[in-house]
Design a protein around this motif. Sequence first.
Motif, PDB file in Angstrom:
ATOM      1  N   GLN A  86       0.827  -1.206   0.000  1.00  0.00           N
ATOM      2  CA  GLN A  86       0.000   0.000   0.000  1.00  0.00           C
ATOM      3  C   GLN A  86       0.859   1.253   0.000  1.00  0.00           C
ATOM      4  OE1 GLN A  86      -2.541  -0.600   3.375  1.00  0.00           O
ATOM      5  NE2 GLN A  86      -4.100  -1.658   2.168  1.00  0.00           N
ATOM      6  N   SER A  87       1.972   1.206   0.677  1.00  0.00           N
ATOM      7  CA  SER A  87       2.879   2.354   0.692  1.00  0.00           C
ATOM      8  C   SER A  87       3.468   2.593  -0.699  1.00  0.00           C
ATOM      9  CB  SER A  87       3.997   2.115   1.705  1.00  0.00           C
ATOM     10  OG  SER A  87       4.930   3.150   1.662  1.00  0.00           O
ATOM     11  N   ILE A  88       3.851   1.520  -1.366  1.00  0.00           N
ATOM     12  CA  ILE A  88       4.380   1.651  -2.729  1.00  0.00           C
ATOM     13  C   ILE A  88       3.312   2.204  -3.660  1.00  0.00           C
ATOM     14  CG2 ILE A  88       5.192   0.325  -4.730  1.00  0.00           C
ATOM     15  CD1 ILE A  88       6.651  -1.508  -2.748  1.00  0.00           C
ATOM     16  N   LEU A  89       2.090   1.687  -3.537  1.00  0.00           N
ATOM     17  CA  LEU A  89       0.999   2.176  -4.372  1.00  0.00           C
ATOM     18  C   LEU A  89       0.697   3.648  -4.112  1.00  0.00           C
ATOM     19  CD1 LEU A  89      -1.707  -0.632  -4.658  1.00  0.00           C
ATOM     20  CD2 LEU A  89      -0.202   0.281  -6.409  1.00  0.00           C
ATOM     21  N   SER A  90       0.792   4.072  -2.875  1.00  0.00           N
ATOM     22  CA  SER A  90       0.526   5.475  -2.587  1.00  0.00           C
ATOM     23  C   SER A  90       1.608   6.372  -3.188  1.00  0.00           C
ATOM     24  CB  SER A  90       0.399   5.713  -1.081  1.00  0.00           C
ATOM     25  OG  SER A  90       1.615   5.445  -0.420  1.00  0.00           O
ATOM     26  N   TRP A  91       2.856   5.916  -3.182  1.00  0.00           N
ATOM     27  CA  TRP A  91       3.928   6.702  -3.825  1.00  0.00           C
ATOM     28  C   TRP A  91       3.756   6.729  -5.341  1.00  0.00           C
ATOM     29  CZ3 TRP A  91       6.712  10.160  -1.556  1.00  0.00           C
ATOM     30  CH2 TRP A  91       7.008  10.060  -0.217  1.00  0.00           C
ATOM     31  N   VAL A  92       3.346   5.614  -5.913  1.00  0.00           N
ATOM     32  CA  VAL A  92       3.093   5.562  -7.356  1.00  0.00           C
ATOM     33  C   VAL A  92       1.939   6.496  -7.712  1.00  0.00           C
ATOM     34  CG1 VAL A  92       2.241   4.068  -9.218  1.00  0.00           C
ATOM     35  CG2 VAL A  92       4.061   3.269  -7.715  1.00  0.00           C
ATOM     36  N   GLN A  93       0.888   6.477  -6.901  1.00  0.00           N
ATOM     37  CA  GLN A  93      -0.253   7.351  -7.158  1.00  0.00           C
ATOM     38  C   GLN A  93       0.151   8.818  -7.038  1.00  0.00           C
ATOM     39  OE1 GLN A  93      -3.754   6.430  -4.947  1.00  0.00           O
ATOM     40  NE2 GLN A  93      -4.928   8.091  -5.872  1.00  0.00           N
ATOM     41  N   LEU A  94       0.964   9.163  -6.065  1.00  0.00           N
ATOM     42  CA  LEU A  94       1.429  10.535  -5.922  1.00  0.00           C
ATOM     43  C   LEU A  94       2.266  10.951  -7.132  1.00  0.00           C
ATOM     44  CD1 LEU A  94       1.725  13.107  -4.201  1.00  0.00           C
ATOM     45  CD2 LEU A  94       3.769  12.057  -3.210  1.00  0.00           C
ATOM     46  N   ALA A  95       3.152  10.073  -7.580  1.00  0.00           N
ATOM     47  CA  ALA A  95       3.987  10.385  -8.752  1.00  0.00           C
ATOM     48  C   ALA A  95       3.131  10.559  -9.997  1.00  0.00           C
ATOM     49  CB  ALA A  95       5.023   9.282  -8.966  1.00  0.00           C
ATOM     50  N   LEU A  96       2.135   9.700 -10.177  1.00  0.00           N
ATOM     51  CA  LEU A  96       1.246   9.828 -11.336  1.00  0.00           C
ATOM     52  C   LEU A  96       0.418  11.103 -11.261  1.00  0.00           C
ATOM     53  CD1 LEU A  96       0.027   6.149 -11.797  1.00  0.00           C
ATOM     54  CD2 LEU A  96       1.459   7.469 -13.359  1.00  0.00           C
TER      55      LEU A  96
END
Length: 115
Positions: free
Chosen positions: A7-17
Motif C-alpha cells: 500500500q505504501s508503494i501504491l501510494s507513492w506511485v499514485q502521488l507520482a502519477l
Amino acid sequence: MLIYGFQSILSWVQLALGVYAAVMLIDAAVRREDAYRAASKQTKGMWLIFLALATALLFILPIMSFLPIIGVIAVIVYTVDVRPALREVTGGGGRGPRRGGSSSDGPYGPYNGGH
C-alpha cells in the motif's frame, strides 16, 4: 506487514502519477490553441478538461479503482500522441538545438562572403 508495504508503494506511485498528470495539465495549458487544430487533435479546452479530471481523480480516489485508471490512460495518450504532435507543429517548444540557420546560410551551409 507485506500488505502495508504494498500500500505504501501504491501510494507513492499514485502521488507520482498525480504530479505527472499535473505537469501535463500545465503543458497543455501553455500550448497555443491553434496548434491543437493544426495537429488534428481535439481542442485545447477538451484536453484541459481531460487532464484536469485525470489529475483530480489521481489525487482523490485510490489508484486501484476504475476512474483513476481511465485518467492515467488519458495522460498517457496526451504524452505519447498529442504532445509530440503539438511540439512538431510549434517547432519543438524552444528546447534543444536551434533548428534552421542564420539569415546568411545558403543551401549548402553558411555563406562566408567568398573567403
